[in-house]
Design a protein around this motif. Sequence first.
Motif, PDB file in Angstrom:
ATOM      1  N   GLY A 257       0.821  -1.203   0.000  1.00 58.05           N
ATOM      2  CA  GLY A 257       0.000   0.000   0.000  1.00 58.05           C
ATOM      3  C   GLY A 257       0.856   1.254   0.000  1.00 58.05           C
ATOM      4  O   GLY A 257       1.873   1.334   0.695  1.00 58.05           O
ATOM      5  N   GLY A 258       0.487   2.231  -0.810  1.00 52.67           N
ATOM      6  CA  GLY A 258       1.233   3.484  -0.863  1.00 52.67           C
ATOM      7  C   GLY A 258       2.428   3.463  -1.773  1.00 52.67           C
ATOM      8  O   GLY A 258       3.176   4.438  -1.836  1.00 52.67           O
ATOM      9  N   ASN A 259       2.645   2.357  -2.518  1.00 50.79           N
ATOM     10  CA  ASN A 259       3.744   2.260  -3.476  1.00 50.79           C
ATOM     11  C   ASN A 259       3.212   1.718  -4.795  1.00 50.79           C
ATOM     12  O   ASN A 259       2.161   1.080  -4.842  1.00 50.79           O
ATOM     13  N   GLN A 260       3.963   1.966  -5.864  1.00 51.82           N
ATOM     14  CA  GLN A 260       3.661   1.346  -7.142  1.00 51.82           C
ATOM     15  C   GLN A 260       4.467   0.065  -7.286  1.00 51.82           C
ATOM     16  O   GLN A 260       5.606  -0.023  -6.815  1.00 51.82           O
ATOM     17  N   PHE A 261       3.859  -0.934  -7.919  1.00 52.78           N
ATOM     18  CA  PHE A 261       4.465  -2.254  -8.076  1.00 52.78           C
ATOM     19  C   PHE A 261       4.419  -2.628  -9.552  1.00 52.78           C
ATOM     20  O   PHE A 261       3.369  -2.552 -10.194  1.00 52.78           O
ATOM     21  N   ARG A 282      -5.497   7.857 -10.008  1.00 50.45           N
ATOM     22  CA  ARG A 282      -5.755   8.206  -8.597  1.00 50.45           C
ATOM     23  C   ARG A 282      -5.328   7.100  -7.634  1.00 50.45           C
ATOM     24  O   ARG A 282      -5.585   7.217  -6.431  1.00 50.45           O
ATOM     25  N   HIS A 283      -4.685   6.057  -8.126  1.00 48.45           N
ATOM     26  CA  HIS A 283      -4.383   4.917  -7.261  1.00 48.45           C
ATOM     27  C   HIS A 283      -2.875   4.707  -7.095  1.00 48.45           C
ATOM     28  O   HIS A 283      -2.089   4.899  -8.010  1.00 48.45           O
ATOM     29  N   LYS A 284      -2.522   4.283  -5.900  1.00 48.92           N
ATOM     30  CA  LYS A 284      -1.138   3.963  -5.571  1.00 48.92           C
ATOM     31  C   LYS A 284      -1.164   2.931  -4.442  1.00 48.92           C
ATOM     32  O   LYS A 284      -1.309   3.314  -3.283  1.00 48.92           O
ATOM     33  N   PRO A 285      -1.115   1.646  -4.805  1.00 47.73           N
ATOM     34  CA  PRO A 285      -0.720   1.065  -6.089  1.00 47.73           C
ATOM     35  C   PRO A 285      -1.837   1.104  -7.135  1.00 47.73           C
ATOM     36  O   PRO A 285      -3.015   1.133  -6.791  1.00 47.73           O
ATOM     37  N   SER A 286      -1.428   1.073  -8.386  1.00 50.05           N
ATOM     38  CA  SER A 286      -2.349   1.097  -9.510  1.00 50.05           C
ATOM     39  C   SER A 286      -2.219  -0.180 -10.327  1.00 50.05           C
ATOM     40  O   SER A 286      -1.097  -0.640 -10.614  1.00 50.05           O
ATOM     41  N   VAL A 287      -3.358  -0.739 -10.716  1.00 47.85           N
ATOM     42  CA  VAL A 287      -3.352  -1.921 -11.585  1.00 47.85           C
ATOM     43  C   VAL A 287      -2.745  -1.574 -12.932  1.00 47.85           C
ATOM     44  O   VAL A 287      -2.056  -2.388 -13.551  1.00 47.85           O
ATOM     45  N   GLU A 288      -2.981  -0.354 -13.398  1.00 46.68           N
ATOM     46  CA  GLU A 288      -2.442   0.088 -14.690  1.00 46.68           C
ATOM     47  C   GLU A 288      -0.916  -0.064 -14.715  1.00 46.68           C
ATOM     48  O   GLU A 288      -0.338  -0.535 -15.697  1.00 46.68           O
ATOM     49  N   VAL A 289      -0.258   0.329 -13.637  1.00 44.94           N
ATOM     50  CA  VAL A 289       1.206   0.253 -13.573  1.00 44.94           C
ATOM     51  C   VAL A 289       1.673  -1.195 -13.658  1.00 44.94           C
ATOM     52  O   VAL A 289       2.587  -1.526 -14.433  1.00 44.94           O
ATOM     53  N   LEU A 290       1.052  -2.074 -12.864  1.00 45.01           N
ATOM     54  CA  LEU A 290       1.463  -3.481 -12.890  1.00 45.01           C
ATOM     55  C   LEU A 290       1.184  -4.114 -14.249  1.00 45.01           C
ATOM     56  O   LEU A 290       2.069  -4.759 -14.835  1.00 45.01           O
ATOM     57  N   PHE A 291      -0.021  -3.934 -14.771  1.00 45.11           N
ATOM     58  CA  PHE A 291      -0.385  -4.605 -16.020  1.00 45.11           C
ATOM     59  C   PHE A 291       0.419  -4.087 -17.205  1.00 45.11           C
ATOM     60  O   PHE A 291       0.749  -4.839 -18.114  1.00 45.11           O
ATOM     61  N   ALA A 312     -11.993   2.112 -13.713  1.00 49.57           N
ATOM     62  CA  ALA A 312     -11.411   1.553 -14.939  1.00 49.57           C
ATOM     63  C   ALA A 312      -9.922   1.302 -14.809  1.00 49.57           C
ATOM     64  O   ALA A 312      -9.249   1.056 -15.811  1.00 49.57           O
ATOM     65  N   ASP A 313      -9.376   1.348 -13.583  1.00 49.90           N
ATOM     66  CA  ASP A 313      -7.933   1.181 -13.419  1.00 49.90           C
ATOM     67  C   ASP A 313      -7.481  -0.168 -13.975  1.00 49.90           C
ATOM     68  O   ASP A 313      -7.983  -1.207 -13.558  1.00 49.90           O
ATOM     69  N   GLY A 314      -6.556  -0.137 -14.908  1.00 45.12           N
ATOM     70  CA  GLY A 314      -5.990  -1.357 -15.470  1.00 45.12           C
ATOM     71  C   GLY A 314      -6.603  -1.823 -16.767  1.00 45.12           C
ATOM     72  O   GLY A 314      -6.041  -2.698 -17.434  1.00 45.12           O
TER      73      GLY A 314
END
Length: 377
Positions: A257-261, A282-291, A312-314
Motif C-alpha cells: 500500500g502506498g507504493n507502485q508495483f 488516482r491509485h497507488k498502487p495502480s493496476v495500470e502500472v502493474l499490467f 477503470a484502473d488497469g
Amino acid sequence: MAKIKVVVVDDSALVRSLLSEIINRQPDMECVGTAADPLQAREVIRERNPDVITLDVEMPKMDGLEFLARLMRLRPTPVVMVSTLTEQGAETTLRALELGAVDFVAKPRIGVASGLQQLADDIVDKIRIAAKAHVRRPAAVTPASATATAAASSGAASASVRSGALGGSPPPAPATPIRLSTEKVICIGASTGGTEAIKEILMQLPADAPAVVITQHMPPGFTASFAARLDSLCRIRVSEARDGERILPGHAYIAPGGNQFSIARSGANYVAVVDDSPPVNRHKPSVEVLFRSCARVLGPNAIGVMLTGMGADGAEAMKEMRDAGAYNIAQDEASCVVFGMPKMAIQAGAVHAVLPLKDIARAIMERVAAAGVRHRI
C-alpha cells in the motif's frame, strides 16, 4: 434522484458529527441517523432503513465485528468500516471484509478532525460505491467467528495449513492434471471486494503454481496484514512485494500500500520493482502500472485476471497485455461486489473469458497446463 441514506455508527461523538457533516455536504446522500453503539444502531437501522452504514470497528456494549456478523446474517446491508491505522486494526478490518463489509476507511489515531476532513472525498466515494454493491450473506458467519483475530497468520499456522493440519485437509486444488510452466506469471488486479476474491483464487492454487503478482487497491499499513493472512491460508507463499526480489513460482507478491508495483527482467529472471512514483488513475498502487509492465516484460507468458472493483484502473493496460499475447480473464458481474473494473476491461476488448469467481483458478491452471512444460532455472 433519491439520495443515498446513510447511518453512522461510532462511539465517538466527534466522529459521528464529522461524518454526518461530510455526508450531508454531498448533494446525492444524507445522514439519516447516528448511533453510539450497536444496541442503538439496531433501532436506528430498523427505523431509518439505510442504504449504507458506516461502522466503527471498536465499539462499546458489542464488538463491531460481532454486530457486523449479525447484521449480515439477519439484514444484509452495505457497510463501510471505519478502522484505526494499527496492526491490530488492519487485521480486524480484514476480518470485517471477510464478514461482508464492502470497504473501509482508515481514520488517523491523532488529529481525527483534520484527518477525517482530508479523507472526505475518499469517504463519500466509498459510500457511493457501497450503495451500488452486491451484498451477500457470508457462509457460516457466527458471532464467535466474528471476534476471532488473525493469529493464524503466524508461520506455524501457515505451515499447519499447508500440511493439512488445523482441521483437516487444505483447500482442494483443481482436479485437472497439471504440467507447470515456470515461465508463466499470473497477474491479478482488484479493488472493492477484491480481498475476498483474491483469497478464493489463491486458496485453490497448488503449491507449485506459477508466480502470482497482485495489485489490490489498499492503503499503507494494511497490505502486510493482508499478505500474512493469505500466507496462513494458502499452499503458495504470499508476501508483500519487495523491490529487487526475484519473482518465483509457488509465490504470490502483493503490491505494498502506498507504493507502485511493477515487474522487470533481470537476465533470465523476473524481478519486482517497488517505488514511490506518483498515483496513476488516482491509485497507488495502480493496476495500470502493474499490467503495463506485464505487457512489456511478460508478453505471452502472462495470464491476466481482472477482479471486482470500481472504476477503470488497469483496463487499457490489460488490452496492452492481450495485444502482447497474454491470455486474460475477467470476473463476471454476478460474482462481483462491484462490476466496474472487469466491465471496463471487457469493453476495452482486453478479455478472452468472463468467468464466475469460483471457476477462475481452475481456468488459470488449465491454461497453464495447455501451455506445456517450459522450465526455467
